[in-house]
Motif scaffolding. Structure first.
Motif, PDB file in Angstrom:
ATOM      1  N   LYS A 168       0.833  -1.206   0.000  1.00 44.18           N
ATOM      2  CA  LYS A 168       0.000   0.000   0.000  1.00 44.18           C
ATOM      3  C   LYS A 168       0.866   1.254   0.000  1.00 44.18           C
ATOM      4  O   LYS A 168       0.603   2.212  -0.724  1.00 44.18           O
ATOM      5  CB  LYS A 168      -0.916   0.009   1.218  1.00 44.18           C
ATOM      6  CG  LYS A 168      -2.040  -0.990   1.129  1.00 44.18           C
ATOM      7  CD  LYS A 168      -2.878  -0.984   2.398  1.00 44.18           C
ATOM      8  CE  LYS A 168      -3.942  -2.070   2.374  1.00 44.18           C
ATOM      9  NZ  LYS A 168      -4.691  -2.141   3.635  1.00 44.18           N
ATOM     10  N   ASN A 191       3.921   1.513  -1.064  1.00 43.73           N
ATOM     11  CA  ASN A 191       4.598   1.585  -2.353  1.00 43.73           C
ATOM     12  C   ASN A 191       3.670   2.188  -3.406  1.00 43.73           C
ATOM     13  O   ASN A 191       4.083   3.043  -4.196  1.00 43.73           O
ATOM     14  CB  ASN A 191       5.057   0.193  -2.777  1.00 43.73           C
ATOM     15  CG  ASN A 191       6.002   0.220  -3.950  1.00 43.73           C
ATOM     16  OD1 ASN A 191       6.658   1.212  -4.208  1.00 43.73           O
ATOM     17  ND2 ASN A 191       6.061  -0.874  -4.676  1.00 43.73           N
ATOM     18  N   THR A 192       2.408   1.761  -3.417  1.00 40.99           N
ATOM     19  CA  THR A 192       1.433   2.309  -4.358  1.00 40.99           C
ATOM     20  C   THR A 192       1.261   3.802  -4.124  1.00 40.99           C
ATOM     21  O   THR A 192       1.239   4.596  -5.079  1.00 40.99           O
ATOM     22  CB  THR A 192       0.084   1.582  -4.204  1.00 40.99           C
ATOM     23  OG1 THR A 192       0.286   0.184  -4.418  1.00 40.99           O
ATOM     24  CG2 THR A 192      -0.936   2.100  -5.173  1.00 40.99           C
ATOM     25  N   SER A 193       1.151   4.179  -2.873  1.00 40.83           N
ATOM     26  CA  SER A 193       0.997   5.591  -2.524  1.00 40.83           C
ATOM     27  C   SER A 193       2.211   6.400  -2.979  1.00 40.83           C
ATOM     28  O   SER A 193       2.069   7.487  -3.550  1.00 40.83           O
ATOM     29  CB  SER A 193       0.801   5.724  -1.015  1.00 40.83           C
ATOM     30  OG  SER A 193       0.868   7.059  -0.616  1.00 40.83           O
ATOM     31  N   ARG A 241       4.320   5.619  -5.363  1.00 40.12           N
ATOM     32  CA  ARG A 241       4.381   5.671  -6.831  1.00 40.12           C
ATOM     33  C   ARG A 241       3.462   6.784  -7.351  1.00 40.12           C
ATOM     34  O   ARG A 241       3.830   7.513  -8.277  1.00 40.12           O
ATOM     35  CB  ARG A 241       3.977   4.333  -7.440  1.00 40.12           C
ATOM     36  CG  ARG A 241       5.052   3.286  -7.348  1.00 40.12           C
ATOM     37  CD  ARG A 241       4.579   1.991  -7.986  1.00 40.12           C
ATOM     38  NE  ARG A 241       5.451   0.911  -7.624  1.00 40.12           N
ATOM     39  CZ  ARG A 241       6.263   0.296  -8.451  1.00 40.12           C
ATOM     40  NH1 ARG A 241       6.295   0.667  -9.705  1.00 40.12           N
ATOM     41  NH2 ARG A 241       7.026  -0.683  -8.041  1.00 40.12           N
ATOM     42  N   GLN A 242       2.264   6.900  -6.778  1.00 41.99           N
ATOM     43  CA  GLN A 242       1.343   7.951  -7.194  1.00 41.99           C
ATOM     44  C   GLN A 242       1.932   9.326  -6.886  1.00 41.99           C
ATOM     45  O   GLN A 242       1.858  10.246  -7.703  1.00 41.99           O
ATOM     46  CB  GLN A 242      -0.021   7.785  -6.513  1.00 41.99           C
ATOM     47  CG  GLN A 242      -1.052   8.790  -6.982  1.00 41.99           C
ATOM     48  CD  GLN A 242      -1.321   8.706  -8.466  1.00 41.99           C
ATOM     49  OE1 GLN A 242      -1.429   7.615  -9.017  1.00 41.99           O
ATOM     50  NE2 GLN A 242      -1.403   9.839  -9.128  1.00 41.99           N
TER      51      GLN A 242
END
Length: 156
Positions: A74, A76-78, A80-81
């Motif tokens: 989670k 990492n996704t944040s 990346r965004q």
């Protein structure tokens, strides 16, 4: 016969004593074997309980690792965004910077042209005796180059 009865009695006593000794030895050995058997059972129970505890501990570690992996995914996704947003913002900033540099270059060129016109006007004014007339027919105004204010607008 009395001696035979005595021998029989003595033999019976000896046999009774031997029987008691054998029974005592048998009971002692039986106790040792039971103690050993109890130890083995306990050892097996300890071994089984050890593996059960080890299994529970490893399952707890797997649960922790899974939760940590989910949390990191989670995050990492944040991130990346956030990176995409920052890259877009940087791109816009670079475009703005290039635009402003271009505008600055144009303004400097325009200033150079206007400065040259001012110097030519001053030279013409000195050569013409200090008085000029504009296209409107009036005498020169202070600070307005020869040719009137319209000549300044035609440069832009």
């Amino acid at each position: 016969m009395a001696s035979l009865d005595m021998v029989k009695g003595a033999t019976a006593n000896v046999m009774e004593d031997q029987e008691k000794d054998l029974l005592r030895a048998f009971r002692s050995r039986l106790f040792d074997v039971q103690t050993e058997l109890d130890k083995e059972r306990t050892k097996k129970d300890d071994s089984a309980s050890h593996w059960i505890n080890k299994t529970r501990q490893l399952e707890a570690e797997i649960d922790w690792a899974t939760a940590m992996a989910d949390e990191l995914a989670k995050k990492n996704t944040s991130l990346r965004q956030e990176q995409k947003d920052l890259v877009a913002k940087l791109s816009v900033g670079e475009e703005d910077r290039a635009y402003l540099i271009n505008q600055l270059v144009l303004v400097k060129k325009e200033n150079a042209v206007l400065g040259a016109q001012v110097r030519r006007s001053e030279q013409n004014a000195e050569a013409g005796g200090g008085k000029r007339s504009h296209s409107c027919g009036e005498e020169a105004c202070e600070g307005v180059p020869l040719g009137g204010w319209q000549s300044d607008l035609s440069l832009g």
